[in-house]
Design an enzyme around this catalytic site. Structure first.
Site, PDB file in Angstrom:
ATOM      1  N   ASP A  76      52.200  11.468 -21.192  1.00 26.46           N
ATOM      2  CA  ASP A  76      51.330  12.660 -21.068  1.00 26.46           C
ATOM      3  C   ASP A  76      50.040  12.332 -21.559  1.00 26.46           C
ATOM      4  OD1 ASP A  76      50.945  15.443 -20.886  1.00 26.46           O
ATOM      5  OD2 ASP A  76      50.873  15.298 -23.335  1.00 26.46           O
ATOM      6  N   ASP A  78      47.215  14.926 -22.553  1.00 30.69           N
ATOM      7  CA  ASP A  78      46.429  15.807 -23.605  1.00 30.69           C
ATOM      8  C   ASP A  78      47.346  15.914 -24.715  1.00 30.69           C
ATOM      9  OD1 ASP A  78      44.892  16.520 -21.637  1.00 30.69           O
ATOM     10  OD2 ASP A  78      45.911  18.493 -21.070  1.00 30.69           O
ATOM     11  N   THR A 183      49.994  13.967 -15.809  1.00 26.94           N
ATOM     12  CA  THR A 183      49.254  15.171 -16.550  1.00 26.94           C
ATOM     13  C   THR A 183      48.983  16.436 -15.605  1.00 26.94           C
ATOM     14  OG1 THR A 183      46.863  15.610 -17.418  1.00 26.94           O
ATOM     15  CG2 THR A 183      47.211  13.943 -15.972  1.00 26.94           C
ATOM     16  N   ASN A 254      56.865  21.615 -22.856  1.00 29.14           N
ATOM     17  CA  ASN A 254      56.842  21.893 -21.707  1.00 29.14           C
ATOM     18  C   ASN A 254      57.482  20.565 -21.008  1.00 29.14           C
ATOM     19  OD1 ASN A 254      55.849  24.618 -21.584  1.00 29.14           O
ATOM     20  ND2 ASN A 254      53.820  23.947 -22.323  1.00 29.14           N
TER      21      ASN A 254
END
Length: 323
Positions: A76, A78, A183, A254
């Site tokens: 991922d 961020d 992402t 998430n």
């Protein structure tokens, strides 16, 4: 596109649109992956220092497995690889270049605040937010956004890479494995970041283009939650990977669907829900922030109106300084 990463819906199961988004992202990633990793630039981090972090973690000595070409790593972006949200920094760069005005910035800020505080997926509201975001790039050339993205990386992103996570990615590369970013940011932005870090490529949100011009529509939906998992699944199938041998890294609950796909899930700088889930399922945890409960840089997951207002004020300040 400058606001795609601001939409953070609740966890949900994969839909036909998320499968489409994942497959489109995997196809785009394979098309744009570099034939060979470029040399790191002067803005990249001191990897000798970073690798000391790995050496201090004795339990990681046998992983990743060198020469295992059925394994890959999925990171991922961020708050996992980079401090803050890539799309936030990209939006700052577009605002600076007058891609949109303060009126549009205020609308995006309100949409962001609504999603953060309401925490629900109202289809009509979400569609309005996506349409307004995509309207920014509609009619622009893909090549133009790529060129601007290179500049924005140097301006806002290059110094925000987490050294510890960068070292983890390098360990996979040194073991002869491919490393992919995954992402919700636009695939073009993600590809630039992956290239600058010497990674294999990137899976990101795919905006439709015809003859190199953005149409203002998405292919599927933003690469978020279940769509990320579908992208990883599609890429693994195309690359002939064994997901049980692969690793995935994220800071957010998430991304539990993506983390659950692989045999080696890692919680990096985890939010509260992911930390709890990781401990319950005996997943590995790494925290490279200055404090365990450090405030995230950029647009945090529970920003609320205050952070949004602050971001809007910062962008407006940039506008005023330019005058």
């Amino acid at each position: 596109m400058a606001a795609l990463g601001w939409l953070t819906p609740r966890r949900r199961s994969a839909t036909a649109r998320s499968v489409l988004a994942g497959e489109a992202s995997a196809e785009a990633a394979r098309k744009t992956a570099l034939a060979e990793s470029p040399h790191l630039t002067d803005t990249d981090l001191d990897l000798d220092t970073d690798l000391e972090v790995l050496e201090a973690e004795e339990e990681e000595a046998a992983f990743p497995v060198a020469g295992d070409d059925l394994a890959a790593a999925f990171f991922d972006l961020d708050n996992t690889v980079m401090q803050g949200a890539a799309i936030f920094h990209f939006g700052r760069g577009l605002y600076k270049r007058e891609f949109f005005r303060r009126r549009e910035l205020a609308r995006f800020a309100w949409q962001q605040a609504w999603f953060r505080l309401a925490g629900v997926e109202d289809p009509e509201h979400m569609q309005d937010a996506r349409d307004s975001a995509l309207s920014i790039v509609k009619g622009h050339k893909v090549s133009e956004l790529m060129s601007i993205g290179e500049e924005i990386y140097d301006e806002y992103m290059a110094t925000r890479i987490w050294p510890g996570t960068r070292a983890l990615a390098q360990a996979h590369l040194d073991a002869g494995q491919k490393v992919w970013l995954v992402t919700a940011a636009p695939v073009e932005t993600a590809t630039i970041i992956a290239r600058r870090l010497g990674l294999t490529g990137a899976l990101g949100t795919v905006a439709e283009s015809v003859d190199g011009i953005y149409t203002g529509r998405l292919v599927g939906e933003p690469l978020h939650g279940p769509a990320k998992a579908e992208a990883v699944r599609a890429l693994a199938a195309a690359e002939g990977l064994d997901l049980d041998r692969c690793a995935a890294y994220s800071d957010s609950h998430n991304d539990i669907p993506m983390l659950s796909l692989v045999g080696h899930p890692y919680a990096i700088n985890p939010d509260t829900k992911l930390r709890k889930h990781a401990r319950t399922n005996d997943w590995r945890l790494r925290d490279y922030r200055t404090g365990r409960k450090a405030v995230k840089v950029g647009v945090p997951a529970a920003a609320g109106v205050g952070a949004i207002a602050g971001g809007a004020a910062a962008a407006i300040a940039l506008h005023r300084r330019r005058k």
